[in-house]
Design an enzyme around this catalytic site. Structure first.
Site, mmCIF file in Angstrom:
data_model
loop_
_atom_site.group_PDB
_atom_site.id
_atom_site.type_symbol
_atom_site.label_atom_id
_atom_site.label_comp_id
_atom_site.label_asym_id
_atom_site.label_seq_id
_atom_site.Cartn_x
_atom_site.Cartn_y
_atom_site.Cartn_z
ATOM 1 N N HIS A 155 0.846 -1.207 0.000
ATOM 2 C CA HIS A 155 0.000 0.000 0.000
ATOM 3 C C HIS A 155 0.879 1.253 0.000
ATOM 4 O O HIS A 155 0.695 2.164 -0.813
ATOM 5 C CB HIS A 155 -0.913 -0.037 1.228
ATOM 6 N N GLU A 156 1.854 1.292 0.901
ATOM 7 C CA GLU A 156 2.697 2.480 1.017
ATOM 8 C C GLU A 156 3.653 2.625 -0.167
ATOM 9 O O GLU A 156 3.973 3.744 -0.577
ATOM 10 C CB GLU A 156 3.456 2.472 2.349
ATOM 11 N N HIS B 125 1.911 4.492 -2.820
ATOM 12 C CA HIS B 125 2.001 5.939 -2.585
ATOM 13 C C HIS B 125 3.368 6.476 -3.014
ATOM 14 O O HIS B 125 3.462 7.538 -3.642
ATOM 15 C CB HIS B 125 1.773 6.273 -1.112
#
Length: 196
Positions: free
Chosen positions: A75-76, A79
């Site tokens: 997920h990160e 980003h």
């Protein structure tokens, strides 16, 4: 209790391999000693991306299983990939934040069938889209002091285009097998065009 390892995810995880290679290909090399930090966090936050330092923060007190760690890192990293390729205005443009949160929820495995079952959330019709929308909204509200209505409006305005942006995977990876296929495809991308 089994030890949770960032190293094993970065070495073996197809999500991480693809995202790290895509970032390197885009000119943003990630170094595990420089770009990852394990910290104690407040509340139930599992991790975050600090755009000011280009660092992924993992909340060691809130991550208890390797599978959870794998999802948080993926997920990160999404980003971080968005930060690298799209120059996201994280702090003053809530639509940019909403888009990256939609992409991260959609592509990281956050909304996989098994994760949704473990949350006791079931549905058949467009359940994946509902999950992505809900997870993106929750993430925005966790990091920004804005009203729920403002966050919902931002998610609604960018949802279709950001949900359909599958870079660098090329598709929504619903499993590790999908992620491995996407990684292999990404690795061979230049070979298809070299004979033209």
């Amino acid at each position: 209790m089994r030890r949770i390892s960032l190293y094993s995810f970065l070495q073996l995880g197809p999500y991480a391999k693809l995202l790290l290679d895509a970032m390197k290909y885009s000119g943003c090399t990630v170094y595990k000693d420089r770009h990852f930090s394990c910290e104690e966090c407040d509340g139930c936050v599992s991790g975050g991306f600090d755009a000011a330092t280009s660092e992924i923060v993992l909340c060691q007190n809130n991550i208890r299983r390797q599978s959870h760690m794998n999802r948080v890192v993926a997920h990160e990293l999404i980003h971080a990939f968005d930060h690298c390729r799209a120059h996201v205005d994280w702090f003053s443009n809530v639509k940019h934040l909403a888009c990256s949160e939609i992409r991260a929820a959609n592509l990281s495995g956050d909304c996989s069938l098994w994760n949704e079952i473990s949350r006791f959330k079931f549905g058949l019709k467009q359940h994946h889209q509902v999950c992505v929308r809900d997870r993106a909204l929750r993430s925005i509200l966790a990091v920004r002091k804005i009203s729920k209505e403002t966050a919902e409006k931002a998610v609604d305005e960018v949802f279709d285009s950001c949900f359909n942006d599958h870079e660098p995977f090329g598709r929504i990876p619903h499993s590790k097998k999908d992620a491995k296929y996407a990684f292999n495809h990404f690795q061979n991308r230049d070979r298809y065009y070299s004979n033209l």
